[in-house]
Design a protein around this motif. Structure first.
Motif, mmCIF file in Angstrom:
data_model
loop_
_atom_site.group_PDB
_atom_site.id
_atom_site.type_symbol
_atom_site.label_atom_id
_atom_site.label_comp_id
_atom_site.label_asym_id
_atom_site.label_seq_id
_atom_site.Cartn_x
_atom_site.Cartn_y
_atom_site.Cartn_z
ATOM 1 N N TYR A 123 0.820 -1.211 0.000
ATOM 2 C CA TYR A 123 0.000 0.000 0.000
ATOM 3 C C TYR A 123 0.854 1.262 0.000
ATOM 4 C CZ TYR A 123 0.594 -0.414 5.143
ATOM 5 O OH TYR A 123 1.091 -0.538 6.421
ATOM 6 N N LEU A 124 2.054 1.199 0.576
ATOM 7 C CA LEU A 124 2.940 2.365 0.561
ATOM 8 C C LEU A 124 3.528 2.578 -0.836
ATOM 9 C CD1 LEU A 124 4.420 4.630 2.042
ATOM 10 C CD2 LEU A 124 6.206 2.971 2.625
ATOM 11 N N GLU A 181 -14.617 -1.516 12.365
ATOM 12 C CA GLU A 181 -13.693 -2.225 13.250
ATOM 13 C C GLU A 181 -12.382 -2.535 12.542
ATOM 14 O OE1 GLU A 181 -15.779 -5.647 14.597
ATOM 15 O OE2 GLU A 181 -17.227 -4.509 15.817
ATOM 16 N N LYS A 182 -12.466 -3.069 11.323
ATOM 17 C CA LYS A 182 -11.263 -3.423 10.565
ATOM 18 C C LYS A 182 -10.478 -2.178 10.171
ATOM 19 C CE LYS A 182 -12.077 -7.915 10.320
ATOM 20 N NZ LYS A 182 -11.174 -8.926 10.929
ATOM 21 N N LEU A 183 -11.189 -1.107 9.858
ATOM 22 C CA LEU A 183 -10.524 0.134 9.470
ATOM 23 C C LEU A 183 -9.671 0.672 10.614
ATOM 24 C CD1 LEU A 183 -10.134 2.433 7.416
ATOM 25 C CD2 LEU A 183 -12.208 3.493 8.354
ATOM 26 N N GLY A 184 -10.194 0.621 11.824
ATOM 27 C CA GLY A 184 -9.438 1.094 12.975
ATOM 28 C C GLY A 184 -8.138 0.324 13.152
ATOM 29 N N ARG A 185 -8.188 -0.985 12.961
ATOM 30 C CA ARG A 185 -6.976 -1.802 13.106
ATOM 31 C C ARG A 185 -5.966 -1.485 12.011
ATOM 32 N NH1 ARG A 185 -9.992 -7.630 14.071
ATOM 33 N NH2 ARG A 185 -11.163 -7.016 15.943
ATOM 34 N N LEU A 189 -2.047 -0.007 12.167
ATOM 35 C CA LEU A 189 -0.960 -0.718 11.499
ATOM 36 C C LEU A 189 -0.177 0.191 10.562
ATOM 37 C CD1 LEU A 189 0.414 -3.486 10.662
ATOM 38 C CD2 LEU A 189 -1.326 -3.604 8.869
ATOM 39 N N SER A 190 -0.871 1.067 9.856
ATOM 40 C CA SER A 190 -0.245 1.862 8.800
ATOM 41 C C SER A 190 0.138 3.267 9.231
ATOM 42 C CB SER A 190 -1.198 1.950 7.594
ATOM 43 O OG SER A 190 -2.430 2.572 7.954
ATOM 44 N N ALA A 191 -0.151 3.642 10.468
ATOM 45 C CA ALA A 191 0.049 5.024 10.908
ATOM 46 C C ALA A 191 1.489 5.482 10.742
ATOM 47 C CB ALA A 191 -0.392 5.175 12.365
ATOM 48 N N THR A 200 -5.371 13.958 5.947
ATOM 49 C CA THR A 200 -5.912 13.166 7.049
ATOM 50 C C THR A 200 -6.082 11.704 6.644
ATOM 51 O OG1 THR A 200 -8.170 13.681 6.352
ATOM 52 C CG2 THR A 200 -7.171 15.128 7.990
ATOM 53 N N PRO A 201 -5.906 10.779 7.594
ATOM 54 C CA PRO A 201 -6.188 9.373 7.304
ATOM 55 C C PRO A 201 -7.632 9.210 6.842
ATOM 56 C CG PRO A 201 -5.054 9.585 9.403
ATOM 57 C CD PRO A 201 -5.439 10.972 8.975
ATOM 58 N N THR A 202 -7.863 8.212 6.022
ATOM 59 C CA THR A 202 -9.193 8.031 5.444
ATOM 60 C C THR A 202 -10.247 7.845 6.530
ATOM 61 O OG1 THR A 202 -10.429 6.805 3.776
ATOM 62 C CG2 THR A 202 -9.001 5.527 5.208
#
Length: 296
Positions: A123-124, A181-185, A189-191, A200-202
């Motif tokens: 993703y990066l 829920e999955k988005l928060g995890r 992980l990607s922060a 801003t993060p999605t």
């Protein structure tokens, strides 16, 4: 700066591809430059817009789709884009301004065969090149599968907004809840890979009721979805301005016909009274206008 929006729900079968294809087409018809990135391994958006004959050649060749970007020695992202993807019967551009980053069935290999540097996840790598490509567009829209695996992660990490296509049923509500829920995890992980230049993060910014059949009362499902959305906003797990869109997309036979013709419904409306009779073209136009008004 381009608005980058992922269309995603953990429930499948909500009409996500028809929603994103026709919304993208209406934005392009309004003079916006739009890039539609197909990250769904079913390839429905790519097959629809390229038509089967062109897409079959791409699928058989094994190169030239978005997966080629992730292969060793992969090509540049910009070289994979199909410019003015919608063509008329003569092969000429029928909707200037709508480009496609196509996919084929080999995208499924991204989940198991990607062997890149773990310090530079897929993703990066994708986001870094998309940042340059996006400068040419007003909108970058991502068609995501109903999960947050590697392909969807590329979309979500690169975008700043998520719109959740939904049907008026309990499963859409469950899918929306699971998505949050999955988005928060994933954001945790990607922060460490995010930069200030990405914005801003999605965030969840909208829920769109789609493929609503005639005579179906959506008020109770809408009320339940609004309640859940309010809970997520209060917990800061959705954008403070997230909303259920006023525009609702009706179910219409012309949408299924459009897939066969390889055209968005707003172009069929130029040739036939069928789309006008179903009123779904107006639905998509109103949705595109509402998205434009709902700027971050």
């Amino acid at each position: 700066m381009a608005r980058k929006i992922s269309f995603l729900n953990y429930k499948g079968g909500v009409g996500k591809t028809s929603l994103i294809v026709n919304t993208a087409a209406c934005l392009a018809a309004n003079g916006r430059r739009v890039l539609l990135c197909d990250f769904d391994t079913q390839s429905n958006a790519s097959i629809w817009l390229m038509r089967l004959e062109r897409w079959n050649k791409l699928n058989a060749d094994g190169h030239g789709s978005v997966y080629s970007f992730f292969e060793p020695g992969g090509v540049q992202l910009e070289d994979l884009i199909v410019r003015d993807v919608v063509q008329d019967k003569g092969g000429k551009p029928a909707l200037p301004g709508l480009d496609l980053l196509p996919t084929t069935f080999n995208l499924v290999d991204l989940e198991n065969e990607f062997t890149g540097d773990p310090r530079r996840p897929a993703y990066l790598l994708f986001q870094e090149q998309l940042a340059e490509v996006a400068k040419n567009y007003d909108y970058v829209l991502f068609d995501c599968p109903p999960n947050l695996l590697r392909a969807s992660q590329c979309s979500v990490f690169s975008s700043n907004e998520i719109y959740v296509p939904s049907n008026p049923d309990a499963l859409s509500l469950i899918g929306f809840t699971l998505l949050v829920e999955k988005l928060g995890r994933f954001q945790q992980l990607s922060a460490g890979f995010r930069t200030t230049a990405m914005g801003t993060p999605t965030q969840i910014r909208g829920i769109i009721f789609n493929s609503i059949k005639t005579g179906v009362d959506i008020e109770v499902p809408k009320m339940r979805m609004q309640l859940r959305l309010n809970q997520f906003k209060a917990a800061k797990r959705a954008s403070s301005d997230a909303k259920i869109f006023d525009t609702q997309i009706r179910d219409a036979m012309v949408v299924r016909r459009a897939v066969t013709l390889g055209l968005p419904v707003n172009l069929i409306g130029q040739e036939s009274a069928e789309a006008t009779r179903d009123n779904v073209v107006q639905d998509y136009r109103q949705l595109a206008a509402e998205i434009e008004r709902h700027e971050p």
